[in-house]
Design an enzyme around this catalytic site. Sequence first.
Site, PDB file in Angstrom:
ATOM      1  CB  CYS A  81      -0.878  -0.024   1.253  1.00 27.54           C
ATOM      2  SG  CYS A  81      -2.005   1.370   1.366  1.00 27.54           S
TER       3      CYS A  81
ATOM      4  CG  HIS B 298      -5.453  -2.625  -1.374  1.00 27.30           C
ATOM      5  ND1 HIS B 298      -4.488  -3.207  -0.580  1.00 27.30           N
ATOM      6  CD2 HIS B 298      -5.221  -1.287  -1.312  1.00 27.30           C
ATOM      7  CE1 HIS B 298      -3.716  -2.249  -0.068  1.00 27.30           C
ATOM      8  NE2 HIS B 298      -4.123  -1.082  -0.508  1.00 27.30           N
ATOM      9  CD  GLU B 299      -6.487   1.263  -4.155  1.00 22.37           C
ATOM     10  OE1 GLU B 299      -6.698   2.279  -3.461  1.00 22.37           O
ATOM     11  OE2 GLU B 299      -5.362   0.724  -4.230  1.00 22.37           O
TER      12      GLU B 299
ATOM     13  CG  HIS C 265      -7.354   2.622   0.934  1.00 24.56           C
ATOM     14  ND1 HIS C 265      -6.588   2.914   2.044  1.00 24.56           N
ATOM     15  CD2 HIS C 265      -6.519   1.991   0.073  1.00 24.56           C
ATOM     16  CE1 HIS C 265      -5.356   2.476   1.857  1.00 24.56           C
ATOM     17  NE2 HIS C 265      -5.273   1.905   0.672  1.00 24.56           N
TER      18      HIS C 265
HETATM   19 ZN   LIG Z   1      -3.648   0.957  -0.123  1.00 29.83          ZN
END
Ligand SMILES: [Zn+2]
Length: 195
Positions: A105, A147-148, A151
Amino acid sequence: MILPIIAYGDPVLRKVGVDIDKDYPNLDELITNMKETKVKAQGVGLAAPQIGKAIRLFIIDASPFEKDEELDDKERAYLANFKKIFINAKILKEEGDEWTFNEGCLSIPDIREDVVRRPKITIEYVDENFEKHTEIIEGIAARIVQHEYDHIEGILFTDKISSLKKRLIKKKLENISKGKVNPDYRMKFPLLKRK
Ligand SMILES: [Zn+2]
């Protein structure tokens, strides 16, 4: 314009992002800046909280995986063209047998860990023109989206590793928050003491 990337430990990375509409101030400019920032940092994805905005926006360009010789030709060709802007995304479904992939990341430089996720997702979002899409995404592309997406839900990949591994990287994470790390891109560190 290249924006500084927010480092681990900043509370903005823990906020659940809010939906935005067409009238969000300077949205085109924000997306352009995020694209430039992502390219400069050599990332495949960047989410708005990572540049300090707790909104439901993230961008992905998986084309660097085109050169990954461990992948089959079909997946490489798919990833070469996987460039998207996700606004107000909602993952509707995650399916398939869990698989492990080594994630990193931009907000957490120099740490990579194996993370377990499901391989196939159904996601609903609007693009930069606020046109609605519902898509099924699989494999590494799904992995990047997950993953995004985390966030914009205030979740980081380091939340998803074993408690043993968490203990092992605790000090490293503290050092990242303090700015004791040397990435090749600009960052903003929450606990950096200025002299
Ligand atoms: Zn990330």
